[in-house]
Design a protein around this motif. Structure first.
Motif: not given
Length: 314
Positions: A49-65
Motif C-alpha cells: 500500500l505504501l509503495f502504491w502511494w509512492f508510485r502513484l504520487s509520481g515522486q517515488a524516484r525523488l525519495i532521498r537516502a
C-alpha cells in the motif's frame, strides 16, 4: 468516491509502533525497498500500500537516502514529503571557543548518535584522513554548533569545522593591519589562540593582542601563562608554579622567544580579528583585575603596581 477515499487516507495519521519511528534509508534503495524499510521500522501498514502511494504520487524516484524520524501524526502525505525533501532527523554538537583538541575530541565522542570513526586514531592520523597530513590538529577547527544526521561520521563534522576555520582565518588575514608583526596566516592563528585563552572579555581582546604585537616587535618574551600550561599537558595540576614557568617546552613563552610552534586552542572569530587588528597601544604588560578584565601597563613599574593592587591587595 475513490478520489475522496484516497484523499482521506493520505491525510490520516499512520499507525506507528513507536514515537518516533526511526527510519534509515540507504543510498540506492528502490521505492519498493523504501516502503519495506518503513514497515520494518515501525510504520504499521502493508508495504504494498505504501509503495502504491509512492508510485502513484509520481515522486517515488525523488525519495532521498538518509535518517528520518517519523513522529505521531505522520500521514502518508507528510511521510512522502519528508522523504522527498530529505528532511533528515538532525542532531548537533557544539565546539566551544578556547577548547583544545583533546576537549574537542571528548565532545565528539559524547555527541548523540555521531559515528566515532576517529576513535583510536591519533591527531596526526585524523589530519591525514582530512588531507592535512603535515598540519598539527590543534586550533585548526572553528568553534561553532554543527548539525548532523543521525549516524553521520565524526570525521565529517571535523571536516566541516576545518574548512570553516580555513574560511575564517583567510577572511581575518585579508583584514590584517598594515603594521602587523605577523608574517603568515598560521602565525595569526597561533596568536589568536593565545588571545582566546587570555580573556573572554570582548573589550580586552584587541588590547591583549596589542600587548603581544608590541612584544613581538621589540623581541620581548610573550610570557603568557596559558601557553605554558598547554606545554605542561597532563602534568599541569591546576596550580601554575614558578618551577613550571622555568620548565622549558616548545610552548613555554617564558623561556622561548616569539610565538609558540602551534595554536594552543580553538580561537573564535573575535580573537582572530583581534590578532590581526590589535589595538594601537603602548602597553607591554597586563594583569588580571579579578573581575574578568585586565589592567594594562606601558612600563614595568606601572605593571608592578598593578600586580600589587589586583593580585596582592596592596
Amino acid at each position: 468516491m475513490l478520489g475522496a477515499g484516497a484523499a482521506w487516507w493520505l491525510n490520516r495519521p499512520l499507525a506507528l509502533a513507536a514515537d518516533p519511528v526511526e527510519l534509515s534509508i540507504e543510498p540506492g534503495t528502490t521505492p519498493r525497498g523504501v516502503a519495506q524499510a518503513a514497515v520494518e521500522a515501525g510504520v504499521q501498514l502493508p508495504p504494498e500500500l505504501l509503495f502504491w502511494w509512492f508510485r502513484l504520487s509520481g515522486q517515488a524516484r525523488l525519495i532521498r537516502a538518509g535518517n528520518y524520524e517519523l513522529p505521531r501524526g505522520t500521514t502518508p502525505w507528510t511521510l512522502l514529503r519528508k522523504l522527498v525533501r530529505g528532511e533528515e532527523s538532525l542532531r548537533s554538537v557544539t565546539l566551544v571557543e578556547g577548547w583544545n583538541f583533546r576537549q574537542l575530541r571528548e565532545a565528539l565522542a559524547k555527541a548523540e548518535q555521531l559515528r566515532p570513526d576517529t576513535q583510536g586514531l591519533s591527531g596526526e592520523e585524523i589530519m591525514r584522513q582530512l588531507g592535512r597530513a603535515a598540519t598539527p590538529p590543534e586550533g585548526r577547527f572553528f568553534p561553532d554548533t554543527y548539525t548532523y544526521a543521525k549516524g553521520a561520521s565524526d570525521l565529517a563534522v571535523l571536516r566541516r569545522a576545518l574548512h570553516a576555520m580555513d574560511r575564517q582565518l583567510q577572511a581575518a588575514w585579508a583584514r590584517r593591519a598594515a603594521d602587523s608583526p605577523l608574517k603568515t596566516p598560521d602565525q595569526a592563528l597561533i596568536l589568536a589562540s593565545l588571545v582566546e585563552k587570555e580573556t573572554g572579555q570582548p573589550a580586552d581582546r584587541p588590547m591583549i593582542a596589542g600587548v603581544f604585537a608590541n612584544r613581538l616587535r621589540q623581541g620581548m618574551l610573550l610570557q603568557t601563562d596559558p601557553s605554558v600550561i598547554y606545554g605542561l599537558g597532563a602534568a599541569f595540576d591546576g596550580n601554575l608554579r614558578k618551577r613550571d614557568l622555568l620548565a622549558d617546552t616548545p610552548w613555554n613563552t617564558y623561556t622561548r622567544a616569539g610565538l609558540p610552534p602551534t595554536p594552543i586552542a580553538m580561537p573564535g572569530k573575535a580573537a582572530l580579528l583581534a590578532a590581526v587588528q590589535p589595538a594601537s597601544t603602548r602597553a607591554l604588560y597586563f594583569v588580571a583585575r579579578g573581575n574578568g578584565h585586565s589592567e594594562f601597563s606601558a612600563t614595568l613599574e606601572e605593571h608592578n603596581r598593578a600586580v600589587n593592587r589586583f593580585q596582592r591587595g596592596q
